[in-house]
Design a protein around this motif. Structure first.
Motif, PDB file in Angstrom:
ATOM      1  N   GLY A 262      48.927  20.453  48.649  1.00 45.36           N
ATOM      2  CA  GLY A 262      48.751  21.855  48.973  1.00 45.36           C
ATOM      3  C   GLY A 262      49.912  22.374  49.802  1.00 45.36           C
ATOM      4  N   LEU A 263      49.752  23.604  50.271  1.00 50.10           N
ATOM      5  CA  LEU A 263      50.789  24.255  51.068  1.00 50.10           C
ATOM      6  C   LEU A 263      50.413  24.194  52.543  1.00 50.10           C
ATOM      7  N   PHE A 264      51.301  23.650  53.346  1.00 50.12           N
ATOM      8  CA  PHE A 264      51.093  23.543  54.793  1.00 50.12           C
ATOM      9  C   PHE A 264      51.944  24.597  55.496  1.00 50.12           C
ATOM     10  N   ILE A 265      51.292  25.430  56.286  1.00 45.59           N
ATOM     11  CA  ILE A 265      51.975  26.481  57.041  1.00 45.59           C
ATOM     12  C   ILE A 265      51.651  26.259  58.510  1.00 45.59           C
ATOM     13  N   THR A 266      52.665  26.236  59.367  1.00 42.97           N
ATOM     14  CA  THR A 266      52.432  26.038  60.795  1.00 42.97           C
ATOM     15  C   THR A 266      52.756  27.323  61.553  1.00 42.97           C
TER      16      THR A 266
ATOM     17  N   ILE B  88      52.033  15.947  61.051  1.00 46.73           N
ATOM     18  CA  ILE B  88      52.091  17.403  61.057  1.00 46.73           C
ATOM     19  C   ILE B  88      52.151  17.875  62.506  1.00 46.73           C
ATOM     20  N   LEU B  89      51.763  19.101  62.781  1.00 47.26           N
ATOM     21  CA  LEU B  89      51.902  19.695  64.108  1.00 47.26           C
ATOM     22  C   LEU B  89      51.045  18.960  65.139  1.00 47.26           C
ATOM     23  N   GLN B  90      51.705  18.330  66.086  1.00 45.45           N
ATOM     24  CA  GLN B  90      51.015  17.517  67.088  1.00 45.45           C
ATOM     25  C   GLN B  90      50.958  18.276  68.409  1.00 45.45           C
ATOM     26  N   GLN B  91      50.027  19.232  68.455  1.00 45.00           N
ATOM     27  CA  GLN B  91      49.816  20.032  69.653  1.00 45.00           C
ATOM     28  C   GLN B  91      48.363  20.485  69.656  1.00 45.00           C
ATOM     29  N   GLU B  92      47.880  20.925  70.805  1.00 44.67           N
ATOM     30  CA  GLU B  92      46.515  21.444  70.864  1.00 44.67           C
ATOM     31  C   GLU B  92      46.435  22.757  70.099  1.00 44.67           C
ATOM     32  N   SER B  93      45.268  23.040  69.547  1.00 43.68           N
ATOM     33  CA  SER B  93      45.080  24.222  68.690  1.00 43.68           C
ATOM     34  C   SER B  93      45.490  25.514  69.381  1.00 43.68           C
ATOM     35  N   MET B  94      46.161  26.332  68.621  1.00 44.74           N
ATOM     36  CA  MET B  94      46.603  27.639  69.096  1.00 44.74           C
ATOM     37  C   MET B  94      45.468  28.642  68.889  1.00 44.74           C
ATOM     38  N   HIS B  95      45.291  29.541  69.846  1.00 44.95           N
ATOM     39  CA  HIS B  95      44.279  30.597  69.738  1.00 44.95           C
ATOM     40  C   HIS B  95      44.862  31.892  70.282  1.00 44.95           C
ATOM     41  N   GLY B  96      44.058  32.935  70.286  1.00 43.38           N
ATOM     42  CA  GLY B  96      44.490  34.198  70.879  1.00 43.38           C
ATOM     43  C   GLY B  96      45.380  35.017  69.975  1.00 43.38           C
ATOM     44  N   GLU B  97      46.245  35.793  70.583  1.00 38.92           N
ATOM     45  CA  GLU B  97      47.075  36.755  69.857  1.00 38.92           C
ATOM     46  C   GLU B  97      48.004  36.093  68.852  1.00 38.92           C
ATOM     47  N   ASP B  98      48.600  34.952  69.217  1.00 40.80           N
ATOM     48  CA  ASP B  98      49.499  34.255  68.286  1.00 40.80           C
ATOM     49  C   ASP B  98      48.742  33.818  67.032  1.00 40.80           C
ATOM     50  N   TYR B  99      47.529  33.325  67.226  1.00 39.15           N
ATOM     51  CA  TYR B  99      46.673  32.896  66.111  1.00 39.15           C
ATOM     52  C   TYR B  99      46.365  34.096  65.210  1.00 39.15           C
ATOM     53  N   ASP B 100      45.948  35.195  65.822  1.00 41.78           N
ATOM     54  CA  ASP B 100      45.610  36.402  65.062  1.00 41.78           C
ATOM     55  C   ASP B 100      46.805  36.917  64.269  1.00 41.78           C
ATOM     56  N   GLN B 101      47.980  36.878  64.875  1.00 46.72           N
ATOM     57  CA  GLN B 101      49.187  37.347  64.186  1.00 46.72           C
ATOM     58  C   GLN B 101      49.525  36.455  62.995  1.00 46.72           C
ATOM     59  N   LEU B 102      49.342  35.149  63.141  1.00 46.42           N
ATOM     60  CA  LEU B 102      49.603  34.217  62.044  1.00 46.42           C
ATOM     61  C   LEU B 102      48.668  34.507  60.868  1.00 46.42           C
ATOM     62  N   LEU B 103      47.374  34.701  61.158  1.00 45.39           N
ATOM     63  CA  LEU B 103      46.407  35.001  60.100  1.00 45.39           C
ATOM     64  C   LEU B 103      46.709  36.336  59.435  1.00 45.39           C
ATOM     65  N   GLU B 104      47.073  37.325  60.219  1.00 43.78           N
ATOM     66  CA  GLU B 104      47.393  38.644  59.662  1.00 43.78           C
ATOM     67  C   GLU B 104      48.609  38.553  58.737  1.00 43.78           C
ATOM     68  N   GLU B 105      49.635  37.841  59.168  1.00 43.80           N
ATOM     69  CA  GLU B 105      50.819  37.672  58.323  1.00 43.80           C
ATOM     70  C   GLU B 105      50.470  36.922  57.046  1.00 43.80           C
ATOM     71  N   PHE B 106      49.612  35.909  57.169  1.00 39.70           N
ATOM     72  CA  PHE B 106      49.200  35.138  55.996  1.00 39.70           C
ATOM     73  C   PHE B 106      48.478  36.025  54.983  1.00 39.70           C
ATOM     74  N   MET B 107      47.502  36.807  55.447  1.00 41.26           N
ATOM     75  CA  MET B 107      46.738  37.663  54.534  1.00 41.26           C
ATOM     76  C   MET B 107      47.643  38.690  53.855  1.00 41.26           C
ATOM     77  N   GLN B 108      48.554  39.269  54.605  1.00 44.35           N
ATOM     78  CA  GLN B 108      49.480  40.233  54.009  1.00 44.35           C
ATOM     79  C   GLN B 108      50.408  39.556  53.010  1.00 44.35           C
ATOM     80  N   ALA B 109      50.859  38.353  53.343  1.00 45.16           N
ATOM     81  CA  ALA B 109      51.773  37.641  52.449  1.00 45.16           C
ATOM     82  C   ALA B 109      51.082  37.242  51.145  1.00 45.16           C
ATOM     83  N   VAL B 110      49.817  36.835  51.215  1.00 47.69           N
ATOM     84  CA  VAL B 110      49.088  36.451  50.002  1.00 47.69           C
ATOM     85  C   VAL B 110      48.905  37.657  49.090  1.00 47.69           C
ATOM     86  N   THR B 111      48.496  38.764  49.647  1.00 46.57           N
ATOM     87  CA  THR B 111      48.193  39.926  48.818  1.00 46.57           C
ATOM     88  C   THR B 111      49.428  40.699  48.389  1.00 46.57           C
TER      89      THR B 111
END
Length: 198
Positions: free
Chosen positions: A20-24, A108-131
């Protein structure tokens, strides 16, 4: 579904995790380019996860990819969606699994899970990029607004937030919320879903 689905998802995840496709979070600003590099242009269904909450197993990190592949197999088997039109995606935002964080072979990415604004921005960019995928290509072809995005194995907090944020904007559903709540009433209707019409 066979009983083995619940009994052996860890084995499935361990054996199929590279398909599959891995995006960090380091790929922010470049997600559309990553989708454009995927060898198939005509994608009908995307199953995406951050791996934080796999049913019965907890946080599997990037090893959850096998479950996304398994979910897409259902699209192919039950609705005859060409497997080449299915894309499993891991949004690797880290893991809170201490065993994985301490594993020197976890590549893969060896860090504690990201949350908050950075997480939201990543998801928003992903949804826009898919569509809007392909907007930077000369052809202008892309997955489009009719590409189904299935959210899978997110924590309840994130799953509810994503559902509330995107359900009226995109062709999407949350397996963690909508399917598990409505399995009994909806599963017979799923046989009649026409993915081609999405």
């Amino acid at each position: 579904m066979p009983v083995s689905w619940i009994q052996s998802p860890r084995k499935l995840a361990e054996n199929i995790w590279l398909c599959g496709l891995f995006i960090t979070n380091h790929d922010k600003g470049h997600i559309a380019t990553m989708l454009n590099s995927w060898p198939e242009d005509d994608i009908k269904a995307v199953v995406v996860t951050d791996g934080e909450h796999t049913l019965g197993l907890g946080d599997l990190g990037c090893y959850v990819m096998g479950i996304q592949v398994g979910k897409l197999v259902l699209y192919t088997v039950c609705r005859r969606v060409n497997s080449q039109q299915c894309l499993p995606v891991m949004l690797d935002v880290g893991t809170n699994n201490q065993e994985l964080l301490g594993d020197t072979l976890y590549i893969i990415l060896q860090q504690e899970s990201m949350h908050g604004e950075d997480y939201d921005q990543l998801l928003e960019e992903f949804m826009q990029a898919v569509t809007h995928k392909g907007a930077t290509q000369a052809t202008g072809m892309g997955y489009g607004m009719h590409c189904l995005v299935q959210f899978e194995d997110f924590t309840n907090v994130n799953a509810f937030c994503l559902l509330n944020k995107y359900q009226d904007k995109y062709c999407m559903f949350s397996d963690d919320i909508q399917v598990k709540v409505h399995t009994v009433s909806v599963s017979p209707l799923a046989l009649f879903l026409d993915v081609e019409a999405l």
